[in-house]
Design a protein around this motif. Structure first.
Motif, PDB file in Angstrom:
ATOM      1  N   ILE A 159       0.849  -1.206   0.000  1.00 41.32           N
ATOM      2  CA  ILE A 159       0.000   0.000   0.000  1.00 41.32           C
ATOM      3  C   ILE A 159       0.883   1.254   0.000  1.00 41.32           C
ATOM      4  CG2 ILE A 159      -1.582   1.392   1.424  1.00 41.32           C
ATOM      5  CD1 ILE A 159      -2.910  -1.237   2.311  1.00 41.32           C
ATOM      6  N   THR A 160       1.981   1.193   0.763  1.00 37.43           N
ATOM      7  CA  THR A 160       2.777   2.413   0.934  1.00 37.43           C
ATOM      8  C   THR A 160       3.918   2.547  -0.065  1.00 37.43           C
ATOM      9  OG1 THR A 160       4.065   1.296   2.638  1.00 37.43           O
ATOM     10  CG2 THR A 160       2.240   2.640   3.389  1.00 37.43           C
ATOM     11  N   GLY A 161       4.288   1.472  -0.738  1.00 36.02           N
ATOM     12  CA  GLY A 161       5.281   1.556  -1.802  1.00 36.02           C
ATOM     13  C   GLY A 161       6.717   1.717  -1.347  1.00 36.02           C
ATOM     14  N   ASN A 162       7.572   2.105  -2.295  1.00 32.01           N
ATOM     15  CA  ASN A 162       9.015   2.240  -2.039  1.00 32.01           C
ATOM     16  C   ASN A 162       9.596   1.007  -1.343  1.00 32.01           C
ATOM     17  OD1 ASN A 162       9.942   4.889  -3.086  1.00 32.01           O
ATOM     18  ND2 ASN A 162       8.277   5.622  -1.785  1.00 32.01           N
ATOM     19  N   LEU A 163       9.373  -0.151  -1.935  1.00 29.82           N
ATOM     20  CA  LEU A 163       9.775  -1.402  -1.293  1.00 29.82           C
ATOM     21  C   LEU A 163      11.294  -1.588  -1.258  1.00 29.82           C
ATOM     22  CD1 LEU A 163       6.685  -2.295  -2.459  1.00 29.82           C
ATOM     23  CD2 LEU A 163       7.498  -4.393  -1.484  1.00 29.82           C
ATOM     24  N   ILE A 164      11.906  -1.575  -2.442  1.00 34.66           N
ATOM     25  CA  ILE A 164      13.333  -1.930  -2.496  1.00 34.66           C
ATOM     26  C   ILE A 164      14.193  -0.889  -1.809  1.00 34.66           C
ATOM     27  CG2 ILE A 164      15.288  -2.281  -4.062  1.00 34.66           C
ATOM     28  CD1 ILE A 164      13.312  -3.561  -6.003  1.00 34.66           C
ATOM     29  N   LEU A 189       5.443  -3.704  12.322  1.00 33.90           N
ATOM     30  CA  LEU A 189       5.719  -2.493  13.103  1.00 33.90           C
ATOM     31  C   LEU A 189       6.746  -1.617  12.389  1.00 33.90           C
ATOM     32  CD1 LEU A 189       5.068  -1.118  15.795  1.00 33.90           C
ATOM     33  CD2 LEU A 189       6.888  -2.441  16.870  1.00 33.90           C
ATOM     34  N   SER A 190       7.807  -2.235  11.877  1.00 32.56           N
ATOM     35  CA  SER A 190       8.859  -1.437  11.240  1.00 32.56           C
ATOM     36  C   SER A 190       8.348  -0.768   9.960  1.00 32.56           C
ATOM     37  CB  SER A 190      10.101  -2.283  10.953  1.00 32.56           C
ATOM     38  OG  SER A 190       9.880  -3.150   9.889  1.00 32.56           O
ATOM     39  N   ILE A 191       7.546  -1.487   9.183  1.00 31.33           N
ATOM     40  CA  ILE A 191       7.034  -0.892   7.935  1.00 31.33           C
ATOM     41  C   ILE A 191       6.031   0.221   8.238  1.00 31.33           C
ATOM     42  CG2 ILE A 191       5.672  -1.363   5.842  1.00 31.33           C
ATOM     43  CD1 ILE A 191       7.083  -4.114   5.815  1.00 31.33           C
ATOM     44  N   LEU A 219       5.052   5.929   8.147  1.00 32.24           N
ATOM     45  CA  LEU A 219       4.610   7.159   8.809  1.00 32.24           C
ATOM     46  C   LEU A 219       5.695   8.233   8.748  1.00 32.24           C
ATOM     47  CD1 LEU A 219       2.685   5.680  11.865  1.00 32.24           C
ATOM     48  CD2 LEU A 219       1.731   7.155  10.091  1.00 32.24           C
ATOM     49  N   VAL A 220       6.948   7.804   8.954  1.00 34.86           N
ATOM     50  CA  VAL A 220       8.050   8.779   8.874  1.00 34.86           C
ATOM     51  C   VAL A 220       8.122   9.361   7.460  1.00 34.86           C
ATOM     52  CG1 VAL A 220      10.578   9.030   8.945  1.00 34.86           C
ATOM     53  CG2 VAL A 220       9.404   7.790  10.764  1.00 34.86           C
ATOM     54  N   THR A 221       7.985   8.489   6.461  1.00 42.42           N
ATOM     55  CA  THR A 221       8.026   8.973   5.066  1.00 42.42           C
ATOM     56  C   THR A 221       6.903   9.968   4.816  1.00 42.42           C
ATOM     57  OG1 THR A 221       8.793   6.796   4.452  1.00 42.42           O
ATOM     58  CG2 THR A 221       8.139   8.210   2.657  1.00 42.42           C
ATOM     59  N   ILE A 222       5.696   9.607   5.265  1.00 42.56           N
ATOM     60  CA  ILE A 222       4.549  10.502   5.058  1.00 42.56           C
ATOM     61  C   ILE A 222       4.799  11.851   5.734  1.00 42.56           C
ATOM     62  CG2 ILE A 222       2.102  10.840   5.708  1.00 42.56           C
ATOM     63  CD1 ILE A 222       1.699   7.821   5.107  1.00 42.56           C
ATOM     64  N   LEU A 223       5.344  11.803   6.953  1.00 44.72           N
ATOM     65  CA  LEU A 223       5.607  13.047   7.681  1.00 44.72           C
ATOM     66  C   LEU A 223       6.687  13.881   6.998  1.00 44.72           C
ATOM     67  CD1 LEU A 223       5.454  11.897  11.423  1.00 44.72           C
ATOM     68  CD2 LEU A 223       3.860  13.403  10.222  1.00 44.72           C
ATOM     69  N   VAL A 224       7.779  13.208   6.586  1.00 43.13           N
ATOM     70  CA  VAL A 224       8.871  13.946   5.926  1.00 43.13           C
ATOM     71  C   VAL A 224       8.364  14.573   4.626  1.00 43.13           C
ATOM     72  CG1 VAL A 224      11.090  13.684   4.732  1.00 43.13           C
ATOM     73  CG2 VAL A 224      10.751  12.603   6.952  1.00 43.13           C
ATOM     74  N   LEU A 225       7.597  13.802   3.863  1.00 43.16           N
ATOM     75  CA  LEU A 225       7.084  14.339   2.599  1.00 43.16           C
ATOM     76  C   LEU A 225       6.096  15.477   2.848  1.00 43.16           C
ATOM     77  CD1 LEU A 225       6.602  11.408   0.071  1.00 43.16           C
ATOM     78  CD2 LEU A 225       8.581  12.772   0.557  1.00 43.16           C
ATOM     79  N   ALA A 279      -3.516   6.745   8.477  1.00 43.77           N
ATOM     80  CA  ALA A 279      -4.366   6.146   9.514  1.00 43.77           C
ATOM     81  C   ALA A 279      -4.236   4.620   9.493  1.00 43.77           C
ATOM     82  CB  ALA A 279      -5.822   6.558   9.297  1.00 43.77           C
ATOM     83  N   VAL A 280      -4.160   4.042   8.297  1.00 39.65           N
ATOM     84  CA  VAL A 280      -3.972   2.583   8.186  1.00 39.65           C
ATOM     85  C   VAL A 280      -2.655   2.175   8.854  1.00 39.65           C
ATOM     86  CG1 VAL A 280      -3.540   0.695   6.526  1.00 39.65           C
ATOM     87  CG2 VAL A 280      -5.366   2.337   6.079  1.00 39.65           C
ATOM     88  N   CYS A 281      -1.607   2.959   8.606  1.00 38.88           N
ATOM     89  CA  CYS A 281      -0.298   2.657   9.199  1.00 38.88           C
ATOM     90  C   CYS A 281      -0.379   2.696  10.724  1.00 38.88           C
ATOM     91  CB  CYS A 281       0.763   3.656   8.730  1.00 38.88           C
ATOM     92  SG  CYS A 281       1.145   3.500   6.996  1.00 38.88           S
ATOM     93  N   VAL A 282      -1.066   3.702  11.254  1.00 38.66           N
ATOM     94  CA  VAL A 282      -1.192   3.821  12.706  1.00 38.66           C
ATOM     95  C   VAL A 282      -1.920   2.589  13.260  1.00 38.66           C
ATOM     96  CG1 VAL A 282      -2.256   5.148  14.588  1.00 38.66           C
ATOM     97  CG2 VAL A 282      -1.108   6.341  12.724  1.00 38.66           C
ATOM     98  N   VAL A 283      -2.992   2.190  12.600  1.00 38.87           N
ATOM     99  CA  VAL A 283      -3.765   1.026  13.069  1.00 38.87           C
ATOM    100  C   VAL A 283      -2.892  -0.233  13.065  1.00 38.87           C
ATOM    101  CG1 VAL A 283      -5.714  -0.499  12.526  1.00 38.87           C
ATOM    102  CG2 VAL A 283      -5.997   1.975  12.364  1.00 38.87           C
ATOM    103  N   PHE A 284      -2.153  -0.448  11.968  1.00 41.40           N
ATOM    104  CA  PHE A 284      -1.288  -1.628  11.884  1.00 41.40           C
ATOM    105  C   PHE A 284      -0.186  -1.583  12.953  1.00 41.40           C
ATOM    106  CE2 PHE A 284      -1.939  -4.615   8.374  1.00 41.40           C
ATOM    107  CZ  PHE A 284      -3.020  -4.039   7.737  1.00 41.40           C
TER     108      PHE A 284
END
Lengths: 225, 249
Positions: A85-90, A119-121, A126-132, B25-30
């Protein structure tokens, strides 16, 4: 028994949530160009998009299938839903999850690994979303820095820096295993330079060779034990 | 209103921002579910905390690199759409290529001066369609695939081989990229001309050297916190070396 119950419940919830989140994200992503088209007063040309898909999309479809087959076992179910869902896998999610697995000292295929990688992903995303988001908010003042010719090589080489660090970490513990895939890949890229653009597809034969070598070693050790 | 102004208008931010917000929000839930499940099955809180801090510290630098992708695409597609694509599902190496390919199909070059509303919505659709397959496969096959992988070991003991297999796969992945950097330098401008771009390969070596040093210190002094940030530190060093090397070469 209690542990099994907790895990079963967690897994059920993960699949339910993962499927729902994937489906909603898909609808949102495919729907967005039409919503934007409505706003701009020009809907997408579906025929041109279909032609474009035949021209550029098929390669990415193959790549997506390879990514799904290869990365899902590494990430577990929850990590896999989230990573796709969040991408940037490699360049981000896979190394992040593998690094977290090592730090936590858990093994692939275990429930602990499933939890650690999810948890790590999630944190990484979330960090990526925040930085962007911060970057987009501050794009005007950051523009000179981000587009500075001096700093350009640093950002162009994020992935080599990442794989250099990880190569040391993994090669030093598995040197014999690493030699052959590295030699095979180097020979391929030296002899057929045009393969440079297909690196993500070549992960498959390289990984297959490494797994074969690991399997032979594993069998040998089992017989000796 | 000019097309690029329209593409960076509040409405566009609203459409794209809502999707980004949903995914966050999905990330937070997971994350919350994984944390709780970890604690419930007896995982050490300190371990879970290390996972969080190391993942967060590791992700900052690549995220800044991804932000550059937003900047690069914003000249032709405005800011909100590249922001959405690179926050959700997209990949840095993928977006530019597909956007350029899609622009070609609608008969323009990927630039702000040639962009039209129709071209943009078609490009946006193609960018979404091309990369949705991983998510689709997950939607339909994740459960079956992961359940199959989790089957108990047979006589061959193949399940107990799982951890080694994953490490091997990762080594294969890293080897493919390292091989490509070597090829880029030696055969990048023609087979065995040694005149291609050597910066990626040198960056690899610098980051690896830094990782070796940091690992040595962390193991010697038993510094867990240093271990947690070793990847971020090594990457930062590698990227700094890339800047210096580019100036020298």
């Amino acid at each position: 028994m209690e542990r099994d119950k907790i895990i079963a419940q967690y897994e059920r919830g993960t699949h339910l949530l993962g499927k729902a989140a994937s489906l909603i994200t898909l609808i949102l992503l495919i729907g967005a160009p039409f919503a934007i088209g409505g706003y701009l007063g020009a809907m997408p040309d579906v025929n041109a998009a279909a032609r474009g898909f035949a021209a550029v999309g098929l390669v990415w479809t193959v790549s997506s299938v390879v990514e799904f087959l290869v990365y899902t076992p590494m990430l577990g179910s929850g990590g896999s839903y989230l990573a796709f869902i969040t991408g940037n896998l490699i360049n981000m999610k896979i190394p992040c999850a593998v690094n977290a697995r090592d730090l936590a000292g858990v093994k692939a295929g275990t429930k602990e690994n499933e939890i650690v990688s999810t948890l790590s992903i999630a944190v990484s995303s979330l960090v990526t979303i925040l930085v962007l988001a911060a970057g987009v908010l501050l794009l005007q003042p950051l523009q000179p820095l981000l587009q500075s010719a001096t700093l350009r090589p640093a950002f162009d080489n994020v992935v080599p820096a990442l794989f250099g660090a990880l190569a040391y970490k993994y090669y030093r513990k598995n040197l014999k295993l690493a030699v052959w895939p590295l030699m095979m890949m180097s020979a391929l890229f030296l002899l057929i330079p045009s393969l440079q653009s297909q690196t993500s597809i070549l992960i498959l034969p390289s990984g297959a060779l490494a797994i074969l070598l690991a399997w032979l070693k594993f069998r040998k050790e089992k017989k000796q034990a | 209103m000019e097309i690029l102004d329209q593409l960076s208008s509040p409405t566009m931010y609203l459409i794209c921002g809502a999707i980004v917000f949903f995914v966050a929000a999905v990330c937070v839930v997971f994350a919350v579910r994984a944390w709780r499940a970890g604690k419930a099955i007896g995982m050490d809180t300190a371990v879970l905390r290390r996972v969080v801090t190391s993942s967060a510290s590791f992700s900052v630098l690549p995220a800044v690199g991804i932000l550059l992708g937003v900047v690069a695409l914003s000249g032709a597609l405005g800011i909100p759409w590249p922001w959405l694509r690179l926050s959700v599902i997209g990949a840095l190496h993928y977006e530019t290529q597909v956007a350029e390919g899609a622009a070609e199909q609608v008969g323009i070059h990927l630039s702000g001066s040639e962009m039209t509303a129709g071209a943009f919505s078609t490009i946006a659709l193609l960018m979404s369609v091309c990369i949705m397959w991983g998510m689709l496969l997950n939607l339909f096959l994740n459960k079956k695939y992961t359940n199959r992988l989790a089957r108990p070991a047979g006589k061959s003991g193949i399940a107990s081989f799982g951890d080694e297999a994953m490490t091997a796969m990762f080594i294969g992945l890293v080897s493919a990229y390292l091989g490509s950097y070597l090829g880029q330098w030696i055969s990048g401008n023609g087979r065995f001309t040694f005149s291609g771009n050597a910066v990626p390969l040198c960056t690899v070596l610098c980051a690896a050297a830094m990782m070796a040093l940091v690992t040595f210190i962390a193991e010697r002094r038993r510094l867990k916190w240093l271990e947690d940030v070793s990847l971020a530190l090594s990457m930062l060093f590698g990227m700094t070396c890339a800047v210096l090397l580019q100036r020298l070469m």
